[in-house]
Design a protein around this motif. Structure first.
Motif, PDB file in Angstrom:
ATOM      1  N   GLN A 139     -21.985 -37.883  31.638  1.00 36.20           N
ATOM      2  CA  GLN A 139     -21.701 -36.557  32.179  1.00 36.20           C
ATOM      3  C   GLN A 139     -22.280 -36.399  33.587  1.00 36.20           C
ATOM      4  OE1 GLN A 139     -23.333 -34.186  28.951  1.00 36.20           O
ATOM      5  NE2 GLN A 139     -21.278 -33.538  28.332  1.00 36.20           N
ATOM      6  N   ILE A 140     -23.479 -36.926  33.807  1.00 35.36           N
ATOM      7  CA  ILE A 140     -24.083 -36.876  35.146  1.00 35.36           C
ATOM      8  C   ILE A 140     -23.209 -37.627  36.140  1.00 35.36           C
ATOM      9  CG2 ILE A 140     -26.030 -37.710  36.544  1.00 35.36           C
ATOM     10  CD1 ILE A 140     -27.845 -37.061  34.116  1.00 35.36           C
ATOM     11  N   CYS A 174     -19.383 -37.696  40.544  1.00 31.64           N
ATOM     12  CA  CYS A 174     -18.103 -38.167  41.102  1.00 31.64           C
ATOM     13  C   CYS A 174     -17.201 -36.994  41.453  1.00 31.64           C
ATOM     14  CB  CYS A 174     -17.404 -39.099  40.116  1.00 31.64           C
ATOM     15  SG  CYS A 174     -18.208 -40.693  39.936  1.00 31.64           S
ATOM     16  N   THR A 175     -17.135 -36.023  40.564  1.00 29.36           N
ATOM     17  CA  THR A 175     -16.330 -34.831  40.836  1.00 29.36           C
ATOM     18  C   THR A 175     -16.867 -34.089  42.053  1.00 29.36           C
ATOM     19  OG1 THR A 175     -15.882 -34.631  38.473  1.00 29.36           O
ATOM     20  CG2 THR A 175     -15.420 -32.712  39.826  1.00 29.36           C
ATOM     21  N   SER A 219     -18.670 -25.831  45.536  1.00 28.42           N
ATOM     22  CA  SER A 219     -19.457 -25.275  44.431  1.00 28.42           C
ATOM     23  C   SER A 219     -18.551 -24.657  43.375  1.00 28.42           C
ATOM     24  CB  SER A 219     -20.430 -24.220  44.947  1.00 28.42           C
ATOM     25  OG  SER A 219     -21.376 -24.809  45.787  1.00 28.42           O
ATOM     26  N   LEU A 220     -17.479 -24.024  43.813  1.00 27.50           N
ATOM     27  CA  LEU A 220     -16.522 -23.456  42.856  1.00 27.50           C
ATOM     28  C   LEU A 220     -15.832 -24.567  42.067  1.00 27.50           C
ATOM     29  CD1 LEU A 220     -14.883 -20.747  45.149  1.00 27.50           C
ATOM     30  CD2 LEU A 220     -16.776 -20.471  43.550  1.00 27.50           C
ATOM     31  N   THR A 221     -15.456 -25.621  42.765  1.00 22.66           N
ATOM     32  CA  THR A 221     -14.842 -26.762  42.092  1.00 22.66           C
ATOM     33  C   THR A 221     -15.838 -27.408  41.131  1.00 22.66           C
ATOM     34  OG1 THR A 221     -13.586 -27.136  44.122  1.00 22.66           O
ATOM     35  CG2 THR A 221     -13.542 -28.881  42.487  1.00 22.66           C
ATOM     36  N   ALA A 230     -15.780 -28.091  37.092  1.00 26.91           N
ATOM     37  CA  ALA A 230     -16.092 -29.405  36.511  1.00 26.91           C
ATOM     38  C   ALA A 230     -17.139 -29.263  35.408  1.00 26.91           C
ATOM     39  CB  ALA A 230     -16.583 -30.356  37.596  1.00 26.91           C
ATOM     40  N   LEU A 231     -18.118 -28.394  35.615  1.00 25.12           N
ATOM     41  CA  LEU A 231     -19.109 -28.142  34.566  1.00 25.12           C
ATOM     42  C   LEU A 231     -18.430 -27.600  33.314  1.00 25.12           C
ATOM     43  CD1 LEU A 231     -21.954 -26.474  36.646  1.00 25.12           C
ATOM     44  CD2 LEU A 231     -22.080 -28.683  35.497  1.00 25.12           C
TER      45      LEU A 231
END
Length: 157
Positions: free
Chosen positions: A18-19, A24-25, A74-76, A80-81
């Motif tokens: 996940q990290i 990567c995202t 940050s929105l993207t 992703a989170l």
């Protein structure tokens, strides 16, 4: 011991994957936003835009657009989170990890960032990503769970 609802199991492979996925995202989406900014400002593509704190110059249009790209990233990252982590409780952890890794990469690439602009921007971006990520994850976690009785409601006595 009986398993409870949403028991936490220590799964280092899941956490590390996940990290890596969030990191990567983070950089792929930042690359897309920076490409858009470069198109608007006519700037030359460079890794300096990602990692050099001197690029975040508030007095130039290029620097301001680059700051906007970081904020949009940050929105993207929050989305992703929501897609990768799916837990509001872990959003701050993964967001902080992504930004600390970014700090390490910045230090390796261009030295320690001494600019207040860089620090302020990254703190704002960290807060945006964490809060929005927690919000969207919490909205998903709080959805009603549909429970069906399994029968048509008639008692067979």
């Amino acid at each position: 011991m009986a398993a409870g609802f949403r028991t936490n199991v220590w799964d280092p492979v899941l956490i590390i994957s996940q990290i890596i996925a969030i990191q990567c995202t983070f950089y792929i989406s930042l690359g897309v936003w920076v490409l858009i900014v470069d198109y608007w400002s006519g700037s030359i593509h460079s890794l300096d835009q990602f990692f050099a704190y001197k690029e975040l110059d508030i007095s130039s249009l290029k620097g301001k657009l680059l700051m906007i790209a970081f904020c949009l990233n940050s929105l993207t990252g929050a989305m992703a989170l929501w897609f990768i982590v799916k837990r509001a409780k872990q959003c701050l952890d993964f967001t902080t990890t992504a930004h600390i890794v970014h700090l390490v990469f910045c230090c390796i690439y261009a030295g320690f960032p001494f600019s207040w602009t860089w620090w302020l921007l990254n703190i704002i971006c960290l807060a945006l990503m964490a809060v929005i990520g927690e919000f969207v994850c919490m909205k998903t976690e709080l959805k009603a769970i549909k429970v069906s009785a399994g029968s048509s409601g008639k008692n067979s006595v």
